[in-house]
Write an enzyme that holds these catalytic residues in place. Structure first.
Site, PDB file in Angstrom:
ATOM      1  N   ASP A   8       0.882  -1.165   0.000  1.00  0.00           N
ATOM      2  CA  ASP A   8       0.000   0.000   0.000  1.00  0.00           C
ATOM      3  C   ASP A   8       0.921   1.217   0.000  1.00  0.00           C
ATOM      4  OD1 ASP A   8      -2.339   1.591   0.190  1.00  0.00           O
ATOM      5  OD2 ASP A   8      -2.069   1.741   2.360  1.00  0.00           O
ATOM      6  N   GLU A  68      -1.513  -1.617  -4.794  1.00  0.00           N
ATOM      7  CA  GLU A  68      -2.717  -0.827  -5.029  1.00  0.00           C
ATOM      8  C   GLU A  68      -2.412   0.214  -6.096  1.00  0.00           C
ATOM      9  OE1 GLU A  68      -4.832   2.329  -2.252  1.00  0.00           O
ATOM     10  OE2 GLU A  68      -5.249   0.289  -1.558  1.00  0.00           O
ATOM     11  N   ASP A 141      -2.637   1.313   6.714  1.00  0.00           N
ATOM     12  CA  ASP A 141      -1.690   1.087   5.616  1.00  0.00           C
ATOM     13  C   ASP A 141      -1.208  -0.369   5.607  1.00  0.00           C
ATOM     14  OD1 ASP A 141      -1.072   4.119   4.837  1.00  0.00           O
ATOM     15  OD2 ASP A 141      -1.064   3.931   7.020  1.00  0.00           O
TER      16      ASP A 141
END
Length: 179
Positions: A8, A68, A141
């Site tokens: 992330d 992501e 996160d």
């Protein structure tokens, strides 16, 4: 069996999550965050991300890499900085011959929670359930990175099984149903 590294990306915190996917079983290996806020210089933050991912890749030898994708927000500067962090993470993957699986936040949420509009709290809850771990002390996160890895595992399974529908997926994976 495969090891998946999920990322992330961010320039204040970059989350990482490493899982093992064996058949239909998910196993937690490690996760954490790279706290980057203490560095004032963007190049130093990016080098820290790259160096840290290189160490994780060397240590765990992942077979797969999941990240992501960037999303369009209201703040262009934030989107650019996330793009830089993504670029550095993708470079670390490429330099280690890992082909990245890239998923939008909506795809990740849909894969993990079943709802593309799920909240971060719902994602965190499902990560806890799917990996049988406690996520109370984890930052979003970190759980988002684990969710990216889980999404990749589920996507890998569905692509390889060619199930074609959620109904077939549920039928072929009853152990993944949480009641």
């Amino acid at each position: 069996m495969m090891i998946i590294l999920g990322i992330d990306p961010g320039t204040v915190f970059t989350g990482y999550g490493i899982i093992e996917y064996d058949g239909n079983q998910l196993h937690y290996l490690e996760s954490g965050i790279l706290p980057l806020g203490r560095y004032k210089s963007l190049p130093v933050k990016l080098k820290t991300i790259y160096d840290s991912l290189e160490k994780l890749i060397f240590r765990f030898r992942p077979d797969e890499f999941s990240i992501e994708t960037a999303f369009y927000g209201k703040n262009v500067q934030s989107a650019l900085k996330i793009g830089y962090a993504r670029g550095v993470a993708l470079l670390a993957a490429a330099n280690n011959k890992l082909k990245p699986g890239e998923y939008s936040p909506r795809e990740i949420k849909k894969a993990v929670v079943g709802n593309g509009n799920a909240s971060k709290e719902q994602v965190k809850f499902m990560v806890s359930k799917l990996l049988s771990i406690k996520t109370d002390e984890m930052k979003f996160d970190e759980t988002d990175a684990l969710a990216a890895a889980i999404c990749h595992a589920f996507n890998f399974n569905s692509v390889n099984s060619k199930s074609g529908s959620w109904k077939n997926f549920v039928k072929n994976n009853p152990d993944r149903i949480i009641e």
